[in-house]
Design a protein around this motif. Structure first.
Motif, PDB file in Angstrom:
ATOM      1  N   SER A  47       0.827  -1.141  -0.040  1.00  0.00           N
ATOM      2  CA  SER A  47       0.024   0.008   0.083  1.00  0.00           C
ATOM      3  C   SER A  47       0.961   1.131  -0.188  1.00  0.00           C
ATOM      4  O   SER A  47       0.748   2.401  -0.724  1.00  0.00           O
ATOM      5  N   SER A  48       2.076   1.329   0.881  1.00  0.00           N
ATOM      6  CA  SER A  48       2.927   2.283   0.962  1.00  0.00           C
ATOM      7  C   SER A  48       3.441   2.625  -0.553  1.00  0.00           C
ATOM      8  O   SER A  48       3.795   3.804  -0.867  1.00  0.00           O
ATOM      9  N   ALA A  49       4.029   1.490  -1.321  1.00  0.00           N
ATOM     10  CA  ALA A  49       4.389   1.567  -2.417  1.00  0.00           C
ATOM     11  C   ALA A  49       3.415   2.272  -3.570  1.00  0.00           C
ATOM     12  O   ALA A  49       3.930   3.108  -4.462  1.00  0.00           O
ATOM     13  N   CYS A  50       2.458   1.630  -3.521  1.00  0.00           N
ATOM     14  CA  CYS A  50       1.331   2.301  -4.488  1.00  0.00           C
ATOM     15  C   CYS A  50       1.252   3.914  -4.114  1.00  0.00           C
ATOM     16  O   CYS A  50       0.995   4.656  -5.129  1.00  0.00           O
ATOM     17  N   LEU A  51       0.909   4.064  -2.764  1.00  0.00           N
ATOM     18  CA  LEU A  51       0.599   5.629  -2.468  1.00  0.00           C
ATOM     19  C   LEU A  51       1.939   6.450  -2.993  1.00  0.00           C
ATOM     20  O   LEU A  51       1.680   7.253  -3.493  1.00  0.00           O
ATOM     21  N   LEU A  52       3.032   5.767  -2.772  1.00  0.00           N
ATOM     22  CA  LEU A  52       4.262   6.707  -3.130  1.00  0.00           C
ATOM     23  C   LEU A  52       4.398   6.948  -4.608  1.00  0.00           C
ATOM     24  O   LEU A  52       4.568   8.027  -5.090  1.00  0.00           O
ATOM     25  N   PHE A  53       4.369   5.793  -5.385  1.00  0.00           N
ATOM     26  CA  PHE A  53       4.383   5.807  -6.772  1.00  0.00           C
ATOM     27  C   PHE A  53       3.185   6.732  -7.542  1.00  0.00           C
ATOM     28  O   PHE A  53       3.516   7.581  -8.432  1.00  0.00           O
ATOM     29  N   GLY A  54       1.988   6.859  -6.767  1.00  0.00           N
ATOM     30  CA  GLY A  54       0.866   7.316  -7.460  1.00  0.00           C
ATOM     31  C   GLY A  54       1.160   9.042  -6.947  1.00  0.00           C
ATOM     32  O   GLY A  54       0.851   9.767  -7.812  1.00  0.00           O
ATOM     33  N   THR A  55       1.642   9.355  -5.871  1.00  0.00           N
ATOM     34  CA  THR A  55       2.127  10.720  -5.487  1.00  0.00           C
ATOM     35  C   THR A  55       3.205  11.057  -6.562  1.00  0.00           C
ATOM     36  O   THR A  55       3.140  12.169  -7.023  1.00  0.00           O
ATOM     37  N   SER A  98      -0.865  16.096 -14.035  1.00  0.00           N
ATOM     38  CA  SER A  98      -1.942  15.860 -14.883  1.00  0.00           C
ATOM     39  C   SER A  98      -3.078  14.915 -13.821  1.00  0.00           C
ATOM     40  O   SER A  98      -2.555  13.981 -13.412  1.00  0.00           O
ATOM     41  N   VAL A  99      -4.249  15.575 -13.717  1.00  0.00           N
ATOM     42  CA  VAL A  99      -5.053  14.499 -12.683  1.00  0.00           C
ATOM     43  C   VAL A  99      -5.574  13.198 -13.563  1.00  0.00           C
ATOM     44  O   VAL A  99      -5.551  12.263 -12.910  1.00  0.00           O
ATOM     45  N   THR A 100      -5.677  13.390 -14.834  1.00  0.00           N
ATOM     46  CA  THR A 100      -6.056  12.334 -15.912  1.00  0.00           C
ATOM     47  C   THR A 100      -5.080  11.029 -15.705  1.00  0.00           C
ATOM     48  O   THR A 100      -5.464  10.119 -15.465  1.00  0.00           O
ATOM     49  N   THR A 101      -3.883  11.400 -15.882  1.00  0.00           N
ATOM     50  CA  THR A 101      -2.742  10.550 -15.808  1.00  0.00           C
ATOM     51  C   THR A 101      -2.233  10.004 -14.447  1.00  0.00           C
ATOM     52  O   THR A 101      -2.407   8.658 -14.471  1.00  0.00           O
ATOM     53  N   THR A 102      -2.707  10.703 -13.317  1.00  0.00           N
ATOM     54  CA  THR A 102      -2.411  10.174 -12.119  1.00  0.00           C
ATOM     55  C   THR A 102      -3.505   9.196 -11.745  1.00  0.00           C
ATOM     56  O   THR A 102      -3.334   7.985 -11.441  1.00  0.00           O
ATOM     57  N   VAL A 103      -4.987   9.438 -12.020  1.00  0.00           N
ATOM     58  CA  VAL A 103      -6.106   8.704 -11.941  1.00  0.00           C
ATOM     59  C   VAL A 103      -5.808   7.298 -12.745  1.00  0.00           C
ATOM     60  O   VAL A 103      -5.869   6.299 -12.183  1.00  0.00           O
ATOM     61  N   LEU A 104      -5.371   7.360 -13.876  1.00  0.00           N
ATOM     62  CA  LEU A 104      -5.188   6.361 -14.868  1.00  0.00           C
ATOM     63  C   LEU A 104      -3.990   5.456 -14.441  1.00  0.00           C
ATOM     64  O   LEU A 104      -4.191   4.146 -14.256  1.00  0.00           O
ATOM     65  N   ALA A 105      -2.972   5.982 -13.929  1.00  0.00           N
ATOM     66  CA  ALA A 105      -1.869   5.116 -13.377  1.00  0.00           C
ATOM     67  C   ALA A 105      -2.302   4.392 -11.910  1.00  0.00           C
ATOM     68  O   ALA A 105      -1.864   3.630 -11.889  1.00  0.00           O
ATOM     69  N   THR A 106      -2.834   5.261 -10.985  1.00  0.00           N
ATOM     70  CA  THR A 106      -3.424   4.666 -10.038  1.00  0.00           C
ATOM     71  C   THR A 106      -4.419   3.533  -9.909  1.00  0.00           C
ATOM     72  O   THR A 106      -4.229   2.480  -9.300  1.00  0.00           O
ATOM     73  N   MET A 155      -2.142   0.725 -11.158  1.00  0.00           N
ATOM     74  CA  MET A 155      -1.515   0.054  -9.811  1.00  0.00           C
ATOM     75  C   MET A 155      -2.520  -0.942  -9.068  1.00  0.00           C
ATOM     76  O   MET A 155      -2.067  -2.085  -8.750  1.00  0.00           O
ATOM     77  N   ILE A 156      -3.579  -0.232  -8.900  1.00  0.00           N
ATOM     78  CA  ILE A 156      -4.624  -1.089  -7.983  1.00  0.00           C
ATOM     79  C   ILE A 156      -5.035  -2.444  -8.706  1.00  0.00           C
ATOM     80  O   ILE A 156      -4.984  -3.485  -7.952  1.00  0.00           O
ATOM     81  N   VAL A 157      -5.409  -2.299  -9.988  1.00  0.00           N
ATOM     82  CA  VAL A 157      -5.699  -3.392 -10.734  1.00  0.00           C
ATOM     83  C   VAL A 157      -4.488  -4.660 -10.825  1.00  0.00           C
ATOM     84  O   VAL A 157      -4.800  -5.851 -10.575  1.00  0.00           O
ATOM     85  N   GLY A 158      -3.163  -4.096 -10.823  1.00  0.00           N
ATOM     86  CA  GLY A 158      -1.985  -4.981 -10.774  1.00  0.00           C
ATOM     87  C   GLY A 158      -1.843  -5.520  -9.458  1.00  0.00           C
ATOM     88  O   GLY A 158      -1.596  -6.503  -9.445  1.00  0.00           O
TER      89      GLY A 158
END
Length: 65
Positions: A23-31, A39-47, A50-53
């Motif tokens: 969870s920490s890694a996903c939060l760090l990568f998303g940030t 870009s909000v769109t890129t951030t939401v898409l990448a996050t 990561m959740i699906v992965g």
């Protein structure tokens, strides 16, 4: 005197420490993606990716049954 092990706390089939690390890694990568792309769109898409992965990875790992 016998040492008794406490039962392991599991979150989604993982030990608590592994779940916190993932969870920490996903939060760090998303940030990081949010800061770098600005870009909000890129951030939401990448996050979302990561959740699906993470969900797919949890299904691949052996479950303690």
């Amino acid at each position: 005197m016998t040492l008794m092990r406490s039962p392991t706390i599991r979150v989604a089939g993982l030990e608590r420490g592994s779940a916190v690390l993932a969870s920490s890694a996903c939060l760090l990568f998303g940030t990081g993606i949010a800061v770098l792309s600005r870009s909000v769109t890129t951030t939401v898409l990448a996050t979302g990716c990561m959740i699906v992965g993470l969900a797919l990875t949890l299904n691949i790992l052996p479950h303690d049954r």
